[in-house]
Design a protein around this motif. Structure first.
Motif, PDB file in Angstrom:
ATOM      1  N   ARG A 318      -5.725  -4.282  -7.234  1.00 22.67           N
ATOM      2  CA  ARG A 318      -5.546  -3.357  -6.048  1.00 22.67           C
ATOM      3  C   ARG A 318      -4.413  -3.754  -5.088  1.00 22.67           C
ATOM      4  N   ILE A 319      -3.979  -5.083  -4.626  1.00 22.89           N
ATOM      5  CA  ILE A 319      -2.542  -4.829  -3.943  1.00 22.89           C
ATOM      6  C   ILE A 319      -1.378  -4.055  -4.344  1.00 22.89           C
ATOM      7  N   ALA A 320      -1.676  -3.303  -5.734  1.00 22.51           N
ATOM      8  CA  ALA A 320      -0.454  -2.539  -6.388  1.00 22.51           C
ATOM      9  C   ALA A 320      -1.043  -1.807  -5.889  1.00 22.51           C
ATOM     10  N   THR A 321      -2.039  -1.057  -6.378  1.00 19.18           N
ATOM     11  CA  THR A 321      -2.769   0.444  -5.584  1.00 19.18           C
ATOM     12  C   THR A 321      -2.396  -0.227  -4.015  1.00 19.18           C
ATOM     13  N   ASP A 322      -2.019  -0.363  -3.137  1.00 18.86           N
ATOM     14  CA  ASP A 322      -2.398  -0.273  -1.963  1.00 18.86           C
ATOM     15  C   ASP A 322      -1.137  -0.544  -1.522  1.00 18.86           C
ATOM     16  N   LEU A 323      -0.270  -1.377  -2.232  1.00 18.44           N
ATOM     17  CA  LEU A 323       1.118  -1.208  -1.956  1.00 18.44           C
ATOM     18  C   LEU A 323       2.131   0.547  -2.525  1.00 18.44           C
ATOM     19  N   PHE A 324       1.335   0.979  -3.442  1.00 17.40           N
ATOM     20  CA  PHE A 324       2.218   2.361  -3.824  1.00 17.40           C
ATOM     21  C   PHE A 324       1.722   2.881  -2.668  1.00 17.40           C
ATOM     22  N   ASP A 325       0.973   3.510  -2.363  1.00 21.10           N
ATOM     23  CA  ASP A 325       0.302   4.438  -1.261  1.00 21.10           C
ATOM     24  C   ASP A 325       0.504   3.815   0.293  1.00 21.10           C
ATOM     25  N   LEU A 326       1.658   2.523   0.500  1.00 20.86           N
ATOM     26  CA  LEU A 326       1.805   1.928   2.172  1.00 20.86           C
ATOM     27  C   LEU A 326       2.991   2.907   1.848  1.00 20.86           C
ATOM     28  N   LYS A 327       3.879   2.738   0.744  1.00 20.97           N
ATOM     29  CA  LYS A 327       5.380   3.014   0.675  1.00 20.97           C
ATOM     30  C   LYS A 327       5.081   4.461   0.637  1.00 20.97           C
ATOM     31  N   HIS A 328       4.479   5.145   0.147  1.00 21.85           N
ATOM     32  CA  HIS A 328       4.256   6.907   0.577  1.00 21.85           C
ATOM     33  C   HIS A 328       4.380   7.712   2.373  1.00 21.85           C
ATOM     34  N   ARG A 329       3.423   6.228   2.971  1.00 22.59           N
ATOM     35  CA  ARG A 329       3.215   6.411   4.335  1.00 22.59           C
ATOM     36  C   ARG A 329       4.318   6.199   5.307  1.00 22.59           C
ATOM     37  N   VAL A 330       5.547   5.119   5.361  1.00 21.97           N
ATOM     38  CA  VAL A 330       6.123   4.735   6.336  1.00 21.97           C
ATOM     39  C   VAL A 330       7.840   5.645   5.474  1.00 21.97           C
ATOM     40  N   PRO A 331       8.536   4.966   6.062  1.00 22.21           N
ATOM     41  CA  PRO A 331       9.701   6.103   6.125  1.00 22.21           C
ATOM     42  C   PRO A 331      10.596   4.934   5.022  1.00 22.21           C
ATOM     43  N   THR A 332      11.881   5.996   4.180  1.00 17.78           N
ATOM     44  CA  THR A 332      11.625   4.452   2.874  1.00 17.78           C
ATOM     45  C   THR A 332      12.546   3.411   3.464  1.00 17.78           C
ATOM     46  N   ASN A 333      13.539   3.341   4.369  1.00 15.99           N
ATOM     47  CA  ASN A 333      14.307   2.151   5.406  1.00 15.99           C
ATOM     48  C   ASN A 333      13.487   1.573   6.038  1.00 15.99           C
ATOM     49  N   THR A 334      11.824   1.382   6.253  1.00 11.81           N
ATOM     50  CA  THR A 334      11.076   0.567   6.989  1.00 11.81           C
ATOM     51  C   THR A 334      10.890  -0.777   5.725  1.00 11.81           C
ATOM     52  N   THR A 335      11.184  -2.260   5.889  1.00 11.53           N
ATOM     53  CA  THR A 335      10.825  -3.202   5.404  1.00 11.53           C
ATOM     54  C   THR A 335       9.143  -3.273   5.820  1.00 11.53           C
ATOM     55  N   ILE A 336       9.284  -3.898   4.501  1.00 14.04           N
ATOM     56  CA  ILE A 336       7.947  -4.132   3.986  1.00 14.04           C
ATOM     57  C   ILE A 336       7.548  -5.320   4.301  1.00 14.04           C
ATOM     58  N   ARG A 337       6.379  -5.961   5.053  1.00 16.88           N
ATOM     59  CA  ARG A 337       6.587  -7.043   4.394  1.00 16.88           C
ATOM     60  C   ARG A 337       4.748  -7.966   3.929  1.00 16.88           C
ATOM     61  N   GLY A 338       4.410  -8.413   3.002  1.00 18.08           N
ATOM     62  CA  GLY A 338       3.204  -8.594   2.197  1.00 18.08           C
ATOM     63  C   GLY A 338       2.841  -9.919   3.063  1.00 18.08           C
ATOM     64  N   ILE A 339       1.042  -9.642   3.484  1.00 15.72           N
ATOM     65  CA  ILE A 339       1.242 -11.191   3.769  1.00 15.72           C
ATOM     66  C   ILE A 339      -0.366 -11.047   2.372  1.00 15.72           C
ATOM     67  N   LEU A 340      -0.639 -12.373   1.848  1.00 14.48           N
ATOM     68  CA  LEU A 340      -1.429 -13.202   0.854  1.00 14.48           C
ATOM     69  C   LEU A 340      -1.914 -14.284   0.841  1.00 14.48           C
ATOM     70  N   ARG A 341      -3.847 -13.711   0.214  1.00 12.89           N
ATOM     71  CA  ARG A 341      -4.393 -15.373   0.824  1.00 12.89           C
ATOM     72  C   ARG A 341      -4.903 -15.711  -0.562  1.00 12.89           C
ATOM     73  N   PRO A 342      -4.282 -16.394  -0.874  1.00 10.78           N
ATOM     74  CA  PRO A 342      -3.962 -18.157  -1.985  1.00 10.78           C
ATOM     75  C   PRO A 342      -5.462 -18.429  -2.610  1.00 10.78           C
ATOM     76  N   SER A 343      -6.485 -17.427  -2.780  1.00 17.53           N
ATOM     77  CA  SER A 343      -8.212 -18.519  -2.479  1.00 17.53           C
ATOM     78  C   SER A 343      -9.081 -17.509  -2.284  1.00 17.53           C
ATOM     79  N   TYR A 344     -10.344 -17.945  -2.209  1.00 18.93           N
ATOM     80  CA  TYR A 344     -11.282 -16.877  -1.556  1.00 18.93           C
ATOM     81  C   TYR A 344     -11.417 -17.104  -0.304  1.00 18.93           C
ATOM     82  N   PRO A 345     -11.417 -15.298   0.690  1.00 17.61           N
ATOM     83  CA  PRO A 345     -12.242 -14.185  -0.850  1.00 17.61           C
ATOM     84  C   PRO A 345     -11.143 -13.561  -1.359  1.00 17.61           C
ATOM     85  N   ASP A 346     -10.109 -13.957  -1.598  1.00 20.92           N
ATOM     86  CA  ASP A 346      -9.404 -12.390  -2.063  1.00 20.92           C
ATOM     87  C   ASP A 346      -8.937 -13.024  -3.479  1.00 20.92           C
ATOM     88  N   ILE A 347      -8.042 -13.935  -3.570  1.00 25.69           N
ATOM     89  CA  ILE A 347      -7.401 -13.854  -4.920  1.00 25.69           C
ATOM     90  C   ILE A 347      -8.033 -15.741  -5.342  1.00 25.69           C
TER      91      ILE A 347
END
Length: 392
Positions: A318-347
């Motif tokens: 699901r993270i891969a899918t979200d990133l795939f979509d996001l990259k199509h929505r922002v200009p190509t030179n935009t820096t994308i940072r990712g925030i992850l939660r390494p535990s319940y209720p996520d991974i």
């Protein structure tokens, strides 16, 4: 320089010690602390808490010593910790890690109660005290003032701005009670702001917001007076149809996005130019849903150049899918940072967490932050060090 950050709260540093905590973060491979500069209420379980396991923050307060000259009518409320020490200053003085300030801008119930004329109002005129409105001049001045204040008076390297726009109706409030099934259509209409500031600003752009306000009120009232319960999938389809066919609604949604984009542009222009300004775009999942809050991902990417997306999902796919979509929505030179939660209720497993990190890196995201130091068990914090060893 890359961004390898841990999101944190001042009260956890007060519990564990600034020097000791920074040493532990460096050993994990982190290079940045992202500390909440302003924050809302909550009830937080703290597995590693020394002074207690459950913490209730003071609602809507600031965790840095503010300068009144940076503000107009709305001023920050200082957190009581500041009477004893300035954690942000101590972090900056240590100098071993970059200090980023994570700023919750307009989601502030305490200030909303103090300044009721600056909050979001629905089609019936009801005030949503938890959301200062981005169209209200005094709310905008407050948001800009926060960012100027903390960047001028502290040697911070960046800002992560959360809640610069319109908080969704269903975001949550203390002890909510409703005996009506709420579907996406209802929530979408109930979350629209028709305060005097929005209506006036829209009118200056040639749009009759009064007409849309009356339509929305009638549509909601008709539903509330009916004997119909709308399942989520049908409500989602109705809401999509409303957006697709109601020209007034589409125009108003574009107006909302313009209000938020212009506020962010004001902030970017006002703060030190050497400070990074990242936007945490949404409380919604996936990130593409940020449009409802007025966050135009393309426009924000052009304005600040950094989107800090919350990839709060239960698995790497699901993270891969979200990133795939996001990259199509922002200009190509935009820096994308990712925030992850390494535990319940996520991974919940280390293998899945490391897979998620690998997917972000493969997708070009090497600026990564982890939420949240004080909320995690020790074992989950240990995963972060292992994950960072895989990030270039």
């Amino acid at each position: 320089m890359s961004y390898k950050a841990i999101l944190t709260y001042a009260w956890d540093f007060a519990d564990h010690g600034v020097t000791e905590s920074i040493s532990a973060f460096k050993n994990m491979g982190l290079n940045t602390i992202s500390i909440a500069g302003t924050y809302h209420a909550g009830k937080f379980l703290r597995p590693e808490g020394k002074s207690g396991k459950v913490y209730f923050p003071e609602d809507g307060t600031a965790y840095f010593r503010h300068d009144d000259d940076c503000y107009s009518e709305i001023k920050p409320l200082p957190n009581s910790l500041l009477a004893e020490r300035d954690i942000l200053q101590e972090l900056c003085d240590d100098g071993r890690l970059d200090i980023n300030v994570w700023m919750v801008l307009l989601h502030n119930t305490t200030l909303g109660m103090k300044h009721p004329n600056a909050v979001v109002r629905n089609a019936f005129g009801d005030r949503y005290f938890y959301n200062l409105c981005p169209s209200a001049p005094e709310a905008r001045a407050y948001a800009v003032g926060l960012c100027v204040d903390v960047t001028e008076n502290y040697s911070v390297t960046g800002l992560s701005l959360e809640a610069p726009g319109f908080t969704p109706y269903a975001h949550g409030y203390h002890h909510e009670m409703s005996f009506v099934r709420q579907d996406p259509m209802f929530e979408g209409l109930m979350g629209l702001c028709f305060c005097d500031h929005c209506v006036s600003a829209a009118s200056k752009q040639g749009f009759d917001a009064h007409r849309l306000k009356a339509y929305v009120a009638n549509r909601i009232d008709s539903f509330l007076q009916s004997d119909v319960d709308i399942p989520d999938d049908m409500g989602r389809a109705f809401w999509l149809a409303e957006i697709a066919t109601n020209k007034d609604l589409r125009t108003y949604l574009d107006f909302r996005a313009g209000q938020v984009t212009s506020l962010i542009a004001e902030i970017r222009e006002a703060v030190r130019q050497d400070v990074d300004v990242a936007i945490i775009p949404s409380v919604a999942r996936p990130t593409g849903g940020a449009w409802y809050e007025g966050t135009d991902l393309k426009a924000i990417g052009e304005t600040t150049g950094i989107i800090e997306a919350c990839f709060y999902e239960p698995n790497a796919a699901r993270i891969a899918t979200d990133l795939f979509d996001l990259k199509h929505r922002v200009p190509t030179n935009t820096t994308i940072r990712g925030i992850l939660r390494p535990s319940y209720p996520d991974i919940e497993s280390k293998a899945e967490f490391l897979s998620a990190v690998d997917i972000l890196v493969a997708g070009g995201v090497t600026d990564i932050a982890f939420y949240n130091w004080g909320h995690q068990r020790r074992r989950n914090l240990e995963w972060i060090g292992e994950a960072l060893a895989r990030v270039p």
